[in-house]
Design a protein around this motif. Structure first.
Motif, PDB file in Angstrom:
ATOM      1  N   ALA A 130     -30.999   5.178  16.838  1.00 31.55           N
ATOM      2  CA  ALA A 130     -31.394   5.741  18.135  1.00 31.55           C
ATOM      3  C   ALA A 130     -32.884   5.552  18.407  1.00 31.55           C
ATOM      4  O   ALA A 130     -33.387   6.031  19.426  1.00 31.55           O
ATOM      5  N   ASP A 131     -33.597   4.850  17.513  1.00 30.58           N
ATOM      6  CA  ASP A 131     -35.051   4.678  17.646  1.00 30.58           C
ATOM      7  C   ASP A 131     -35.760   6.026  17.767  1.00 30.58           C
ATOM      8  O   ASP A 131     -36.692   6.188  18.559  1.00 30.58           O
ATOM      9  N   LEU A 132     -35.284   6.987  16.983  1.00 35.00           N
ATOM     10  CA  LEU A 132     -35.870   8.323  17.004  1.00 35.00           C
ATOM     11  C   LEU A 132     -36.769   8.511  15.791  1.00 35.00           C
ATOM     12  O   LEU A 132     -36.358   8.261  14.658  1.00 35.00           O
ATOM     13  N   ARG A 133     -37.973   8.959  16.019  1.00 37.27           N
ATOM     14  CA  ARG A 133     -38.866   9.285  14.916  1.00 37.27           C
ATOM     15  C   ARG A 133     -38.401  10.563  14.244  1.00 37.27           C
ATOM     16  O   ARG A 133     -37.884  11.470  14.899  1.00 37.27           O
ATOM     17  N   TYR A 134     -38.601  10.636  12.938  1.00 39.71           N
ATOM     18  CA  TYR A 134     -38.147  11.820  12.211  1.00 39.71           C
ATOM     19  C   TYR A 134     -39.028  12.058  10.998  1.00 39.71           C
ATOM     20  O   TYR A 134     -39.691  11.156  10.481  1.00 39.71           O
ATOM     21  N   VAL A 135     -39.020  13.309  10.550  1.00 44.20           N
ATOM     22  CA  VAL A 135     -39.806  13.722   9.397  1.00 44.20           C
ATOM     23  C   VAL A 135     -39.103  13.274   8.114  1.00 44.20           C
ATOM     24  O   VAL A 135     -37.889  13.390   7.991  1.00 44.20           O
ATOM     25  N   GLY A 136     -39.900  12.789   7.179  1.00 40.54           N
ATOM     26  CA  GLY A 136     -39.374  12.539   5.846  1.00 40.54           C
ATOM     27  C   GLY A 136     -39.055  11.096   5.550  1.00 40.54           C
ATOM     28  O   GLY A 136     -39.399  10.177   6.297  1.00 40.54           O
TER      29      GLY A 136
END
Length: 370
Positions: A130-136
């Motif tokens: 989804a081209d979503l930035r995320y933590v970790g």
């Protein structure tokens, strides 16, 4: 950040399908309470044990552990989902799924999921598409670090001691059980039987009598059909947090876990009997040992391609001076009273600052392959 709102919208994603569901909810409760609302808009999304994504309560007290007992994410009629190929969240009703409600774009996801179907690369892969930035950590590091057999294989190649172990696959157990038991017998008199891909000490047994081995393996198989059996490793349990900064990963202070009145640091001891555990931060160790552990933690973090945060756990034998990797957690316990945040607090980073740091780090990353 999207143009139609001022504050980054942070999706807190928690619950999940693993045996660590209630621990994930407790982690989310802590982050909900600590996150800086002047900087971020919070969108809580829960995943039920059956895998449904639902709008969650923005209420830390609802999801917190109470007397060792946790809360589950429950589903009513409403569901939420990411619109395929986008960073847009939509809502819909189970009774009328064709009518979608636009819930806006998500700038970054904080996946507060522990164990399989969350910490193991599955959610990370979904967010990547989804081209979503995320933590970790990313997909590969998350999947590898969750798999104890793969972790040990890679880290042993990096020159860090990992102890003796045997992997039991489902096929091996079903077709040649006697050969499996003979392999395990060679590990020594005391072994630890673990689900290969689980955390929070779920499904783990300490076996000191060979007659109890089959039952311990079957108990672990309830959580994962791939089971790892480890030889008992002597030494103090010492942990080091790793946190990424723009100039690279840095180690935290060292913490030590000492268990009293239990065979090992099992699920009940961790979450239901705090009196049985003594945490020491900083650990009472020499500066040389401290530096060895910190350096080894960074080596493990980089060897596995980790990002953001991890907690790396070791055994240290004071007689032999041997340092042995126990495991790595890419989404460690994350309440203010968990080891990872407390070790960073000793370095001057408060819990709220740690949450903000991880979100800002994720927001600064590029999407796609890194």
């Amino acid at each position: 950040m999207t143009e139609n709102h001022k504050k980054p919208r942070v999706m807190l994603l928690f619950g999940g399908r693993s045996g660590e569901h209630v621990i994930s909810c407790a982690t989310a409760a802590a982050v909900m309470e600590a996150i800086d609302r002047t900087r971020y808009e919070v969108i809580p999304v829960g995943i039920t044990v059956s895998g449904d994504w639902v709008p969650a309560l923005d209420d830390p007290q609802h999801y917190a552990l109470k007397d060792g007992e946790g809360t589950y994410v429950n589903a009513a009629d409403e569901r939420v989902a990411l619109l395929a190929g986008t960073n847009r969240l939509v809502g819909y009703s189970v009774t009328n799924p064709a009518e979608l409600k636009d819930l806006g774009e998500i700038d970054v996801v904080f996946p507060l999921l522990h164990g399989p179907f969350g910490e193991d690369g599955t959610i990370q892969g979904l967010l990547e598409t989804a081209d979503l930035r995320y933590v970790g950590c990313g997909l590969t590091a998350s999947a590898t670090s969750m798999d104890k057999h793969l972790t040990k294989t890679i880290i042993s190649q990096a020159g860090i001691a990992v102890g003796k172990w045997e992997l039991i696959t489902d096929r091996q157990w079903q077709t040649n059980r006697l050969a499996v038991l003979e392999r395990i017998r060679a590990l020594g008199k005391v072994v630890f039987v673990k689900p290969n891909r689980a955390g929070s000490s779920v499904g783990i047994s300490r076996v000191a009598d060979f007659a109890d081995l089959e039952a311990a393996i079957e108990a672990a198989r309830e959580h994962d059909l791939r089971v790892i059996v480890e030889a008992e490793t002597s030494g103090r349990e010492l942990e080091c947090g790793v946190l990424e900064f723009p100039d690279g990963p840095r180690p935290s202070e060292i913490g030590e876990i000492a268990v009293c009145g239990a065979d090992f640091y099992d699920f009940e001891t961790k979450y239901q009997d705090p009196e049985a555990v003594k945490l020491s931060i900083p650990a009472n160790i020499s500066e040389d040992v401290k530096v060895r552990i910190q350096n080894a933690a960074i080596e493990v973090f980089e060897a596995l391609g980790c990002e953001g945060l991890s907690r790396v756990d070791f055994f240290y034998d004071e007689e032999t001076k041997q340092l042995t990797l126990n495991e790595i957690n890419t989404m460690p316990g994350f309440t203010p009273f968990s080891m990872y945040p407390m070790m960073w607090k000793q370095k001057g980073l408060s819990y709220s600052e740690l949450v903000s740091h991880l979100i800002e780090l994720a927001l600064s990353r590029r999407v796609g392959l890194r």
